[in-house]
Design an enzyme around this catalytic site. Structure first.
Site, PDB file in Angstrom:
ATOM      1  N   LEU A 296       0.858  -1.185   0.000  1.00  0.00           N
ATOM      2  CA  LEU A 296       0.000   0.000   0.000  1.00  0.00           C
ATOM      3  C   LEU A 296       0.899   1.242   0.000  1.00  0.00           C
ATOM      4  O   LEU A 296       1.139   1.860   1.033  1.00  0.00           O
ATOM      5  CB  LEU A 296      -0.932  -0.025   1.207  1.00  0.00           C
ATOM      6  CG  LEU A 296      -1.859  -1.239   1.290  1.00  0.00           C
ATOM      7  CD1 LEU A 296      -2.773  -1.138   2.501  1.00  0.00           C
ATOM      8  CD2 LEU A 296      -2.686  -1.394   0.017  1.00  0.00           C
ATOM      9  N   HIS A 297       1.388   1.587  -1.168  1.00  0.00           N
ATOM     10  CA  HIS A 297       2.391   2.646  -1.290  1.00  0.00           C
ATOM     11  C   HIS A 297       1.841   4.016  -0.864  1.00  0.00           C
ATOM     12  O   HIS A 297       2.300   4.617   0.115  1.00  0.00           O
ATOM     13  CB  HIS A 297       2.900   2.732  -2.727  1.00  0.00           C
ATOM     14  CG  HIS A 297       3.515   1.475  -3.237  1.00  0.00           C
ATOM     15  ND1 HIS A 297       4.753   1.028  -2.834  1.00  0.00           N
ATOM     16  CD2 HIS A 297       3.048   0.552  -4.137  1.00  0.00           C
ATOM     17  CE1 HIS A 297       5.038  -0.104  -3.464  1.00  0.00           C
ATOM     18  NE2 HIS A 297       4.021  -0.415  -4.245  1.00  0.00           N
TER      19      HIS A 297
END
Length: 314
Positions: free
Chosen positions: A235-236
């Site tokens: 989940l950048h």
């Protein structure tokens, strides 16, 4: 309360970052959103942003910005995000339209008219931000910090040395990194540690409207994560928002960071001076690690807030 402007290119993880911010209105006041060519072409990602806001009944004003980088042609992230830029769930058409003003002028007016300082949250190539700071350098005094997703001092993804957002427009990134504004960098060093696992994705799909959306987004997004060899889905972009809410769950170091714009093998690389006695002062706080469990708990709790909010209005 922080006043923020989100600059984005939705993008699966952009969408989750936006939802995370929307779930915390007492801590983050979203003054507006802007879009920039990145994960897909500008019209597609703008449509995605508007559909997302409409889906969760969030009438945040939004303006379109640069269609491509300062130099050269746009490189998109279609291999990760699909033909639409946010493949997976089929969202209804948006009830909202973009404003009839360029993102740079929109950000300028928001910052000038804000009471107190504003935090910029770029989740995309830094073209819009560089254009703003170049055309109107006087706004720097009203920008508290820039919490961005991009780069990586230990690894790349689009190349061996460069992360996608920086690679797409390294010239813009170098302008931002040299701006003198405090920068918090959520690069691959930390974002690849912020992974959600398959069992957690399945759990989301058994919950409410916002959670189901995110579960379906991650079903598609995790396909490319597996291609890259990861068990979970990183989940950048949410890291850049999460740091604003709970910086204590991250480990970080301050470094002097610049962006390589010329190297054949290193174009787009964020180069950090990690020597014991660097020759230049630190300009970036680089996030290096995260308490993954606390991070995922923050995401699921935010979605629970949105699930309840949407259930109450539908």
């Amino acid at each position: 309360m922080r006043q923020i402007i989100i600059d984005c290119d939705p993008g699966h993880d952009d969408a989750i970052a936006i939802l995370l911010a929307l779930a915390h209105p007492d801590e983050l006041k979203i003054l507006g959103m802007t879009t920039v060519g990145g994960n897909q072409v500008l019209d597609k990602i703008t449509d995605n942003a508007l559909k997302l806001l409409s889906y969760v009944d969030a009438p945040i004003p939004l303006a379109k910005g640069a269609a491509g980088p300062l130099l050269g042609k746009l490189v998109t992230g279609e291999e990760a995000h699909g033909e639409t830029g946010m493949d997976g769930p089929i969202l209804p058409s948006s009830r909202y339209k973009p404003l009839d003003v360029h993102a740079v002028e929109f950000m300028l007016n928001l910052i000038r008219n804000a009471e107190g300082k504003v935090t910029l949250v770029p989740l995309a190539p830094l073209t819009n931000i560089a254009l703003l700071l170049t055309a109107y350098p006087e706004v720097k005094d009203k920008i508290d910090c820039i919490s961005l997703m991009g780069g990586g001092i230990g690894e790349g993804n689009v190349t061996a040395t460069a992360e996608f957002n920086i690679y797409v427009d390294p010239e813009a990134a170098q302008i931002v990194y040299q701006s003198g504004i405090p920068i918090v960098m959520s690069g691959l060093d930390v974002t690849n540690r912020a992974q959600i696992h398959a069992v957690e994705i399945e759990e989301l799909k058994r919950r409410g409207k916002a959670s189901v959306l995110v579960g379906e987004l991650l079903d598609f997004y995790s396909i490319y994560s597996k291609v890259l060899g990861y068990d979970g889905s990183a989940l950048h972009d949410p890291c850049a928002v999460a740091w604003l809410l709970k910086p204590e769950i991250f480990r970080s170091e301050a470094y002097h960071v610049e962006v390589e714009t010329k190297g054949d093998l290193t174009r787009g690389m964020t180069v950090a001076d990690r020597r014991k006695k660097p020759t230049q002062e630190a300009n970036v706080r680089v996030l290096l690690d995260v308490d993954r469990d606390a991070f995922i708990r923050m995401i699921t709790e935010a979605l629970d807030v949105l699930d309840r909010r949407l259930a109450a209005t539908n």
